[in-house]
Scaffold this motif. Structure first.
Motif, short mmCIF file in Angstrom:
data_model
loop_
_atom_site.label_atom_id
_atom_site.label_comp_id
_atom_site.label_asym_id
_atom_site.label_seq_id
_atom_site.Cartn_x
_atom_site.Cartn_y
_atom_site.Cartn_z
N SER A 1 2.78 -23.60 -17.35
CA SER A 1 4.18 -23.99 -17.40
C SER A 1 5.04 -22.88 -16.83
O SER A 1 4.60 -21.73 -16.70
CB SER A 1 4.62 -24.31 -18.85
N ILE A 2 6.28 -23.23 -16.47
CA ILE A 2 7.19 -22.27 -15.86
C ILE A 2 8.57 -22.38 -16.51
O ILE A 2 8.98 -23.45 -16.94
CB ILE A 2 7.31 -22.48 -14.33
N LEU A 3 9.27 -21.23 -16.56
CA LEU A 3 10.66 -21.15 -17.00
C LEU A 3 11.44 -20.40 -15.94
O LEU A 3 10.92 -19.45 -15.33
CB LEU A 3 10.78 -20.43 -18.35
N PHE A 4 12.70 -20.79 -15.75
CA PHE A 4 13.52 -20.13 -14.73
C PHE A 4 14.91 -19.89 -15.30
O PHE A 4 15.50 -20.77 -15.93
CB PHE A 4 13.62 -21.01 -13.48
N GLU A 5 15.43 -18.66 -15.09
CA GLU A 5 16.77 -18.31 -15.54
C GLU A 5 17.62 -18.10 -14.29
O GLU A 5 17.44 -17.13 -13.55
CB GLU A 5 16.72 -17.03 -16.38
N PRO A 6 18.57 -19.00 -13.99
CA PRO A 6 19.24 -19.01 -12.69
C PRO A 6 20.18 -17.84 -12.44
O PRO A 6 20.31 -17.40 -11.30
CB PRO A 6 20.01 -20.34 -12.68
N SER A 7 20.86 -17.31 -13.46
CA SER A 7 21.84 -16.25 -13.21
C SER A 7 21.20 -14.95 -12.75
O SER A 7 21.79 -14.20 -11.98
CB SER A 7 22.68 -16.00 -14.47
N SER A 8 19.99 -14.68 -13.20
CA SER A 8 19.27 -13.46 -12.80
C SER A 8 18.08 -13.75 -11.90
O SER A 8 17.38 -12.82 -11.50
CB SER A 8 18.77 -12.72 -14.05
N LEU A 9 17.84 -15.03 -11.60
CA LEU A 9 16.69 -15.45 -10.78
C LEU A 9 15.38 -14.94 -11.39
O LEU A 9 14.50 -14.45 -10.69
CB LEU A 9 16.83 -14.95 -9.34
N SER A 10 15.26 -15.07 -12.72
CA SER A 10 14.05 -14.61 -13.40
C SER A 10 13.11 -15.79 -13.64
O SER A 10 13.55 -16.87 -14.03
CB SER A 10 14.41 -13.95 -14.74
N LEU A 11 11.83 -15.53 -13.45
CA LEU A 11 10.80 -16.57 -13.60
C LEU A 11 9.77 -16.12 -14.62
O LEU A 11 9.36 -14.96 -14.64
CB LEU A 11 10.12 -16.84 -12.26
N ALA A 12 9.35 -17.05 -15.48
CA ALA A 12 8.29 -16.79 -16.45
C ALA A 12 7.19 -17.81 -16.25
O ALA A 12 7.44 -19.02 -16.20
CB ALA A 12 8.82 -16.85 -17.87
N LEU A 13 5.96 -17.33 -16.14
CA LEU A 13 4.78 -18.19 -16.00
C LEU A 13 3.93 -18.06 -17.26
O LEU A 13 3.62 -16.95 -17.71
CB LEU A 13 3.94 -17.77 -14.80
N THR A 14 3.56 -19.20 -17.83
CA THR A 14 2.64 -19.20 -18.97
C THR A 14 1.25 -19.56 -18.48
O THR A 14 1.08 -20.51 -17.70
CB THR A 14 3.09 -20.23 -20.03
N HIS A 15 0.26 -18.79 -18.91
CA HIS A 15 -1.13 -19.00 -18.48
C HIS A 15 -1.93 -19.73 -19.55
O HIS A 15 -1.49 -19.84 -20.70
CB HIS A 15 -1.79 -17.66 -18.15
N THR A 16 -3.08 -20.21 -19.17
CA THR A 16 -3.90 -21.00 -20.09
C THR A 16 -4.42 -20.19 -21.27
O THR A 16 -4.79 -20.76 -22.29
CB THR A 16 -5.10 -21.62 -19.35
#
Length: 464
Positions: A26-41
């Motif tokens: 799964s992925i999360l994105f924070e638009p104001s800082s262009l930050s991305l989080a990836l969750t692994h299995t």
């Protein structure tokens, strides 16, 4: 002429993982800082600050990566803003099981020469059921169990524990008032030796006792929305944490009038606000500005409303039809008053909210959108500066459909007052994207771009 630009997004292999990286789930994105989080299995996470997928090339991969070891049960981005003109700080929050309690880890985005996330190693906890350990994080004295969910907005986040049958509402503030400043630290791991970034204060504002399971959470535009079976429950966040009149007093349990739900149980409130009646207890109010609202949200509620989703009917061999229950499994904010609800059957519903007056109850209504496919995931990036929001939906196979909130409003306006509006409602699809890999998740990057998570790979698409 419409031009679609698509590219595979290069990502560095997380150093904390094996040489064969775990696929992303799964992925999360924070638009104001262009930050991305990836969750692994394996329930670990990778954090990427200042992430610009359409500008990355294989020769210029993103290097400022923070690897958060497993296990993680839920995560979310939280924004801190002390006043409208102040700079906004970005916090990444992760929940994990720790023995018999819930562990919360905070990571702050530090903007120095190069943006990077660093673990917050100073959290001031103001309640007895919260305890901060520098080498771990914040321990909440509650059962973790099989499922914990987090949702956050500006200065507030919520946590739901299925085993504890509770939803907690927390407020977070900068402890030192430094905003985005961070102390110098070259250690990006999760050990207790990191010098940490600016401290925060953690305050519990409300607790909701859940008589039913909660399948999704949303905190956006001043509303707390709980996705339940056969519907959603909406709280006005300000009233929930501060009260109608802002006066704090402690009262006995109080049965409140129906807030718009079906018949059944009621709402129980202790330590309630000044707008609720009740006998006064001779207890000293804590110096911390907190209001602990304990409520059973099964059906009747003085500060919220329950909005039913339309159930699906199944034909059986008998002469009657059996109604199947549906669960609200995803809630996405479209605008200040509109939310998209994805149910467990793959149908979309549009929730429209309104207040009946200043500081009083919230009301809402739901319309089911036409079923063009069985939806698996929804992505929308609310932008108040735009006239209409772009909405992306995926079937979880190989296609992503794009349409706008204005398309929904136009379709609903055309069918208002029509008895057969369910049959006449049409939702035009603006664009359709196809992926060579089976789609696991989608995130809206902007009004015309989307990030698609395939089976181990990321793809970015921009439409111009």
């Amino acid at each position: 002429m419409v031009v679609v630009q698509g590219s595979k997004v290069p990502l560095p292999n997380p150093s904390s993982l094996s040489s064969s990286p775990h696929p992303h789930t799964s992925i999360l994105f924070e638009p104001s800082s262009l930050s991305l989080a990836l969750t692994h299995t394996d329930a670990s996470l990778s954090l990427y600050p200042s992430f610009s997928p359409l500008s990355l090339t294989p020769s210029q991969p993103h290097t400022q990566t923070l690897n958060i070891p497993s296990p993680s049960s839920s995560s979310t981005f939280l924004l801190l803003q002390q006043h409208p003109s102040a700079a906004t700080a970005v916090i990444f929050l992760v929940s994990s099981p720790y023995r018999s309690r819930i562990l919360l880890r905070f990571y702050r985005l530090c903007r120095r020469d190069h943006s990077s996330f660093e673990r917050v190693t100073r959290v001031l906890c103001l309640h007895k059921d919260l305890c901060f350990h520098p080498g771990l994080g914040v321990l909440l004295d509650a059962k973790h169990g099989a499922a914990v969910r987090l949702a956050a907005s500006v200065n507030y986040f919520t946590l739901y524990s299925l085993s504890s049958n509770k939803v907690w509402v927390f407020a977070v503030k900068d402890d030192d008032g430094s905003g985005n400043d961070c102390s110098n630290s070259n250690d990006d791991d999760d050990s207790g030796s990191a010098s940490g970034s600016g401290g925060v204060r953690l305050m519990r504002r409300a607790v909701i006792d859940c008589a039913r399971p909660v399948f999704s959470l949303s905190v956006a535009f001043g509303f707390l929305i709980l996705g339940e079976e056969n519907g959603v429950r909406v709280f006005g966040l300000r009233r929930l944490v501060k009260g109608k009149g802002g006066n704090k007093r402690f009262g006995n349990s109080k049965q409140l009038r129906n807030g718009g739900g079906v018949r059944g149980g009621g709402l129980e409130v202790v330590n309630c606000n000044g707008d609720l009646e009740g006998k006064m207890e001779r207890r000293r109010v804590l110096a911390v500005k907190q209001i602990n609202v304990k409520s059973k949200h099964d059906d009747r509620d003085g500060g919220s409303c329950f909005v039913m989703l339309k159930g699906n009917n199944v034909n059986t061999n008998s002469a009657t039809e059996v109604s199947m229950s549906i669960k609200a499994i995803s809630i996405q904010a479209v605008s200040q008053r509109m939310f998209l609800i994805l149910d467990s059957h793959g149908d979309l519903h549009l929730l429209s909210l309104s207040n009946s007056g200043i500081g009083v109850d919230v009301t809402g209504n739901v319309r089911q959108l036409p079923r063009t496919m069985k939806v698996k995931s929804v992505a929308v990036l609310p932008d108040l500066s735009s006239m209409s929001q772009t909405i992306w939906i995926s079937d979880g196979c190989h296609s992503v459909h794009m349409f706008t909130a204005m398309d929904i409003e136009n379709a609903l306006n055309e069918t208002d007052g029509n008895d057969s509006n369910e049959k006449l409602l049409r939702l035009p699809v603006v664009r359709v994207l196809f992926s060579s890999e089976k789609i696991q998740d989608i995130i809206s990057l902007s009004a015309n771009s989307v990030l698609i998570l395939g089976q181990g790979s990321l793809y970015a698409y921009a439409i111009s």
